[in-house]
Design a protein around this motif. Structure first.
Motif, mmCIF file in Angstrom:
data_model
loop_
_atom_site.group_PDB
_atom_site.id
_atom_site.type_symbol
_atom_site.label_atom_id
_atom_site.label_comp_id
_atom_site.label_asym_id
_atom_site.label_seq_id
_atom_site.Cartn_x
_atom_site.Cartn_y
_atom_site.Cartn_z
ATOM 1 N N TRP A 124 25.273 -23.980 1.688
ATOM 2 C CA TRP A 124 25.656 -24.938 0.652
ATOM 3 C C TRP A 124 25.586 -24.313 -0.736
ATOM 4 N N LEU A 125 24.500 -23.579 -1.012
ATOM 5 C CA LEU A 125 24.342 -22.951 -2.322
ATOM 6 C C LEU A 125 25.454 -21.944 -2.582
ATOM 7 N N GLY A 179 28.440 -21.892 -1.194
ATOM 8 C CA GLY A 179 29.691 -22.632 -1.342
ATOM 9 C C GLY A 179 29.822 -23.286 -2.706
ATOM 10 N N ILE A 180 28.761 -23.934 -3.158
ATOM 11 C CA ILE A 180 28.782 -24.608 -4.461
ATOM 12 C C ILE A 180 28.949 -23.594 -5.586
ATOM 13 N N LEU A 235 32.523 -22.307 -5.644
ATOM 14 C CA LEU A 235 33.438 -23.326 -6.145
ATOM 15 C C LEU A 235 33.312 -23.494 -7.656
ATOM 16 N N VAL A 236 32.088 -23.523 -8.152
ATOM 17 C CA VAL A 236 31.867 -23.680 -9.597
ATOM 18 C C VAL A 236 32.464 -22.502 -10.357
#
Length: 94
Positions: free
Chosen positions: A15-16, A18-19, A22-23
């Protein structure tokens, strides 16, 4: 061996990553839409030279990290990778 900060295949790590990806992508796209028309009083092409230097430094640090991990020096590898990450952020900000 160096104890991992996050367990292998950890859902939080995925998740980290991926986030963060994306950011960074969104910030780069948004910044690409803006054009500042400001006279700075110096040759702005100096930034290209600085970016080239930072990018070359990242390449050297990544090769050093590869050598360190091949020699099983995981602590040094971790330091090199953090350095490469910081330089990459500096590159993106510039």
């Amino acid at each position: 061996m160096l104890k991992p900060s996050i367990a292998k295949n950890d859902r939080l790590a995925n998740w980290l990553i991926g986030i963060f990806s994306l950011v960074v992508f969104i910030v780069v796209v948004v910044l690409g839409k803006f054009k500042l028309d400001v006279e700075l009083g110096f040759d702005v092409h100096i930034f290209a030279t600085i970016n080239a230097f930072v990018n070359a430094s990242i390449a050297v640090v990544l090769v050093a990290a590869l050598v360190a991990v091949k020699k099983k020096n995981y602590e040094l590898h971790k330091k090199f990778m953090i350095t490469a990450l910081v330089l990459s952020i500096l590159f993106l900000l510039s």
